[in-house]
Design an enzyme around this catalytic site. Structure first.
Site, PDB file in Angstrom:
ATOM      1  N   TYR A  30      46.086  30.477  36.572  1.00  0.00           N
ATOM      2  CA  TYR A  30      45.087  31.616  37.142  1.00  0.00           C
ATOM      3  C   TYR A  30      46.075  32.715  36.877  1.00  0.00           C
ATOM      4  O   TYR A  30      45.632  33.819  36.547  1.00  0.00           O
ATOM      5  CB  TYR A  30      44.720  31.323  38.400  1.00  0.00           C
ATOM      6  CG  TYR A  30      44.068  32.428  38.965  1.00  0.00           C
ATOM      7  CD1 TYR A  30      42.584  32.968  38.564  1.00  0.00           C
ATOM      8  CD2 TYR A  30      44.660  33.338  39.867  1.00  0.00           C
ATOM      9  CE1 TYR A  30      42.029  33.931  39.133  1.00  0.00           C
ATOM     10  CE2 TYR A  30      43.879  34.532  40.387  1.00  0.00           C
ATOM     11  CZ  TYR A  30      42.574  34.789  40.097  1.00  0.00           C
ATOM     12  OH  TYR A  30      41.778  35.773  40.474  1.00  0.00           O
ATOM     13  N   GLY A 107      34.359  30.547  51.813  1.00  0.00           N
ATOM     14  CA  GLY A 107      34.909  30.798  53.007  1.00  0.00           C
ATOM     15  C   GLY A 107      36.268  29.960  53.028  1.00  0.00           C
ATOM     16  O   GLY A 107      36.978  29.991  54.147  1.00  0.00           O
ATOM     17  N   LYS A 137      42.208  41.612  42.003  1.00  0.00           N
ATOM     18  CA  LYS A 137      41.318  42.437  43.077  1.00  0.00           C
ATOM     19  C   LYS A 137      40.456  41.526  43.775  1.00  0.00           C
ATOM     20  O   LYS A 137      40.416  41.853  44.948  1.00  0.00           O
ATOM     21  CB  LYS A 137      40.445  43.146  42.192  1.00  0.00           C
ATOM     22  CG  LYS A 137      39.318  44.127  43.024  1.00  0.00           C
ATOM     23  CD  LYS A 137      38.861  45.159  42.220  1.00  0.00           C
ATOM     24  CE  LYS A 137      37.944  45.959  42.904  1.00  0.00           C
ATOM     25  NZ  LYS A 137      38.261  46.308  44.272  1.00  0.00           N
ATOM     26  N   TYR A 143      41.922  40.210  51.338  1.00  0.00           N
ATOM     27  CA  TYR A 143      43.007  40.331  52.300  1.00  0.00           C
ATOM     28  C   TYR A 143      42.667  41.536  53.091  1.00  0.00           C
ATOM     29  O   TYR A 143      42.959  41.628  54.303  1.00  0.00           O
ATOM     30  CB  TYR A 143      44.234  40.263  51.786  1.00  0.00           C
ATOM     31  CG  TYR A 143      44.715  39.290  51.019  1.00  0.00           C
ATOM     32  CD1 TYR A 143      44.361  37.736  51.285  1.00  0.00           C
ATOM     33  CD2 TYR A 143      45.602  39.148  49.959  1.00  0.00           C
ATOM     34  CE1 TYR A 143      44.703  36.621  50.598  1.00  0.00           C
ATOM     35  CE2 TYR A 143      45.958  38.076  48.943  1.00  0.00           C
ATOM     36  CZ  TYR A 143      45.422  36.884  49.538  1.00  0.00           C
ATOM     37  OH  TYR A 143      45.704  35.495  48.854  1.00  0.00           O
TER      38      TYR A 143
END
Length: 170
Positions: A30, A107, A137, A143
């Site tokens: 990733y 979540g 992003k 965060y």
């Protein structure tokens, strides 16, 4: 997938080493790393996470949905404790947080961060810190939505490989 999955968090055990390595490799992909940039092996993870001198801990997230009806590993967090001289207290450093693409938006990442924040408070840590790639992003947005503050005045420094050998006088 169900709109209301069941998420369970559990500390990794030595039996989870293969799963942890798989998550590390998925995270590396990733983050656009090549396989040769990730020399981690099950043996190294077993030694350094579960050996006589563990250097980090791993929390694994498992998800059960009404569609799948079975618990599946969905993500992980790797963390360790450091120390701040300014606060004279320990800190929790999040080395890696990864959620498999199939389980993003449920979540899972937030729950892992909440659990780590609870561990930090239980250990009377003065802070919890981590880094994120500047192009990530979705992670940055999550965060920030959780109250994280980006510290732009600090620059990460790293010495590794031959440079580390040279610095160590080898």
């Amino acid at each position: 997938m169900s709109a209301f999955p069941s998420i369970r968090l559990a500390p990794a055990t030595e039996d989870d080493v293969g799963l942890v390595l798989s998550f590390i490799q998925q995270l590396a992909a990733y983050e656009r790393a090549t396989p040769d940039q990730v020399p981690a092996t099950e043996a190294l993870l077993r030694q350094n996470l579960f050996g006589p001198r563990p250097y980090a801990k791993v929390m694994i997230a498992y998800v059960t949905t009404s569609v799948e009806c079975e618990e599946k590993p969905a993500g992980f967090a790797v963390y360790f404790y450091n120390f701040s001289t300014w606060t004279a207290r320990p800190g929790l450093y999040l080395e890696d947080l990864f959620v498999s693409p199939d389980y993003r938006g449920l979540g899972v990442g937030k729950l892992l961060l909440v659990q780590l924040a609870k561990l930090a408070k239980d250990r009377q840590c003065g802070r919890m810190e981590w880094v994120v790639l500047d192009w990530n992003k979705p992670a940055i947005d999550m965060y920030l939505s959780l109250g994280a503050e980006q510290l732009t005045e600090w620059i990460i420094n790293r010495v590794s490989g031959p440079s580390l050998d040279h610095l160590a006088g080898l």
